[in-house]
Design an enzyme around this catalytic site. Structure first.
Site, short mmCIF file in Angstrom:
data_model
loop_
_atom_site.label_atom_id
_atom_site.label_comp_id
_atom_site.label_asym_id
_atom_site.label_seq_id
_atom_site.Cartn_x
_atom_site.Cartn_y
_atom_site.Cartn_z
CG MET A 7 -0.21 0.15 2.55
SD MET A 7 -1.35 0.48 3.95
CE MET A 7 -1.76 2.20 3.65
CB CYS A 8 1.76 3.90 -1.41
SG CYS A 8 0.65 3.86 -2.84
CG ASN A 9 -0.97 9.50 -0.01
OD1 ASN A 9 -1.43 9.59 1.13
ND2 ASN A 9 -1.26 10.39 -0.96
#
Length: 275
Positions: A235-237
């Protein structure tokens, strides 16, 4: 261990492949809002690889979603590919115009979308248009035109995780899969999913901006305590840089799904749903 279709190819490889008559579709990847009623960036209009199309990730996203850059539907992806004349048999090569790096993480998002919808032959041009020019190849400002094709996407739903998957896994201490967060350390420390491991996307580049080789990629994961033999999700932003981790895993022979909504969706849920 790279498969028959290399995920990252050189400018020389692309030049030879284009001249060989192999079915190649080159597309420049960018990410920017519509300007002057167009999603095509001025940099592409000024100079691009001859006969290349343009892919804007803002346009190639679910426009009905409240979140930015959400994965499009199969129908939307098919229409987008068809309008650019892309067929399922084409070898799609993606590039960008970012200087000083092999490619931006947004390019890995375009790569991921093609893989997500079942496209087998997808590669990234190492060094982008700058490597192409350095190799002595021509660029043009002539508009490319394409005959509309028939494109049949085959969504691999296993490559996507949703909010419920992430919350359930977190509550049971990552018993279903390891969760990797590709954001930088500062953003990660400001808020993260409990039990997630911080593996910043920047770790996969060398100091000179080149993408690390397989031995180096393996070392990054190892140093972050990641066992790729176990199920792993990135995941990330907003679902962009997570795709770079998925690409790195792919280079090592592993499949790594992403949480598309990522931290943006978690914040959205916190703001819009009763606690």
């Amino acid at each position: 261990m790279r498969g028959k279709i290399q995920s990252i190819v050189s400018a020389n490889w692309l030049s030879v492949a284009l001249k060989s008559g192999t079915r190649i579709h080159v597309t420049e990847s960018g990410r920017a809002p519509k300007m002057n009623d167009s999603f095509v960036l001025e940099s592409y209009l000024k100079a691009h690889i001859p006969n290349s199309s343009y892919t804007n990730l803002v346009e190639l996203a679910d426009q009905t979603s409240p979140l930015p850059l959400t994965v499009p539907s199969s129908e939307q992806f098919a229409q987008y590919a068809s309008e650019r004349g892309i067929t399922n048999e084409d070898h799609v090569v993606i590039y960008d115009q970012t200087p000083n790096v092999s490619f931006q993480y947004s390019v890995s998002r375009t790569w991921f979308l093609f893989k997500l919808f079942g496209h087998e032959k997808v590669s990234i041009l190492d060094g982008g248009i700058h490597a192409w020019i350095k190799d002595g190849q021509a660029v043009t400002d002539e508009q490319s035109s394409f005959k509309k094709s028939v494109y049949n996407p085959k969504l691999n739903a296993e490559m996507l995780k949703n909010y419920e998957d992430i919350m359930r896994n977190s509550k049971c201490n990552n018993s279903e899969f390891q969760l990797l967060d590709a954001r930088g350390e500062a953003n990660f420390m400001r808020g993260n999913v409990p039990h997630a491991k911080n593996v910043p996307f920047s770790e996969f580049y060398n100091e000179d901006g080149t993408f690390k080789d397989c031995e180096q990629l393996e070392l990054v994961f190892e140093q972050k305590g990641v066992n790729l033999d176990s199920p792993t999700v990135a995941m990330c932003n907003a679902g962009m840089s997570a795709c770079l981790l998925s690409l790195a895993a792919h280079e090592l022979g592993y499949q790594m799904p992403i949480y598309d909504g990522s931290w943006s969706e978690i914040l959205f849920k916190q703001q819009t749903e009763p606690s």
